[in-house]
Design an enzyme around this catalytic site. Structure first.
Site: not given
Ligand code: SAH
Length: 296
Positions: A119, A145-148
């Site tokens: 990431r 960037i989206s949350q994992p």
């Protein structure tokens, strides 16, 4: 080398920061995860070694390619950084995956994909040290960037334990989720409406050489009719409703997962039940950037 842990694999507990037994010396992960320089150091460490699983096994990334990737990303930091264990980067990803499991994601295929994708390579150098915390982070142009966790959860819901042939993502952003998708589906298409972000994703992906992922600049609300139908569609941006064009580009039995709403949003799963028939299910609350029409 002196700082090499004695046995692998490290336990998830150890990687998540808990001592493996009372009084035990801090593990590698415990002692290093939280340092702000971690990601930069990872890159530096990875640069010098051929056998580092920088980007793990199944999709044709060989150790020498992993080496090339690490080299490409590591250049500015190599000279001065002290050599540390080359698995730190994978170790912090393991801790991230352990947190995702705790939050309820169970699909091993998805978890393996999350473990494999670096990431930090999708983020600005200045934020790379935060790459494995469970948060969305800025990537410029007021996007994130989206949350994992939510990346993993959406893919789990879309996959539903089955094999995916062709998948479409709306909202490439920096390209992270698209890369995770490339490890769970045979072919992935991803559309971004902001030109500099489309270019950023292309640049991020270049060293990773992901052969089954195609990036497209355009308005994702229109879908990608030239590549349709898709057995899975994921929206990474929230609209008040899911655009009809996307519903029509699903295969029969295909599944679409999208955040829906304005200030209050929830994930929605839409399954195409027949030629003119779709079913919809409301899942958990979420928070995404808005889906917008047109390109810029
Ligand atoms: N998938 C990303 C998340 C990016 S944020 C990740 O891996 O983290 C959502 C992205 O959706 C933004 O980059 C935004 O520009 C994009 N977006 C919003 N509306 C869109 C549209 N109509 N078509 C394509 N992309 C869109």
């Amino acid at each position: 080398m002196s700082d090499k842990p004695r046995s692998f694999p490290l336990s998830l507990d150890a990687l998540a920061g808990k001592p493996s037994r009372p009084g035990a010396a801090p593990t590698l992960a415990q002692s290093r995860i939280a340092t702000p320089q971690t990601a930069t150091q990872n890159k530096a460490q990875n640069a010098g070694r051929a056998s580092v699983p920088v980007y793990g096994a199944p999709s044709g990334i060989t150790p020498s390619r992993a080496q090339a990737i690490a080299n490409e990303r590591a250049q500015p930091a190599t000279a001065a950084a002290p050599r540390q264990n080359p698995l730190v980067s994978e170790a912090v990803r393991r801790a991230m995956v352990a947190r995702i499991v705790k939050q309820g994601v169970q699909d091993q295929v998805v978890l393996d994909a999350m473990l494999a994708v670096p990431r930090h390579m999708f983020m600005d150098e200045a934020l790379a040290s935060q790459a494995y915390i469970d948060a969305s982070l800025p990537i410029g142009h007021q996007q994130t960037i989206s949350q994992p966790y939510i990346v993993a959860r959406m893919i789990e819901v879309m996959r539903n334990g089955g094999a995916l042939q062709r998948v479409l993502e709306i909202g490439t952003g920096c390209g992270y989720q698209a890369t995770v998708l490339s490890r769970v589906a045979k072919e992935v298409f991803s559309i971004e409406r902001i030109k500099p972000l489309h270019e950023l994703a292309k640049a991020n992906l270049r060293p990773l050489r992901v052969p089954n992922l195609r990036l497209q600049y355009g308005d994702g609300m229109l879908g990608l009719p030239q590549a349709a139908p898709f057995d899975g569609i994921i929206l990474a941006a929230a609209g008040l409703e899911v655009p009809q064009a996307l519903l029509e580009q699903l295969t029969i039995g295909g599944r679409l997962v999208a955040p829906v709403g304005d200030k209050l949003q929830h994930l929605q799963l839409i399954t195409r039940a027949g030629k003119m028939e779709w079913t919809s299910e409301k899942l958990e609350a979420c928070h995404f950037v808005p889906l917008r029409p047109g390109t810029i």
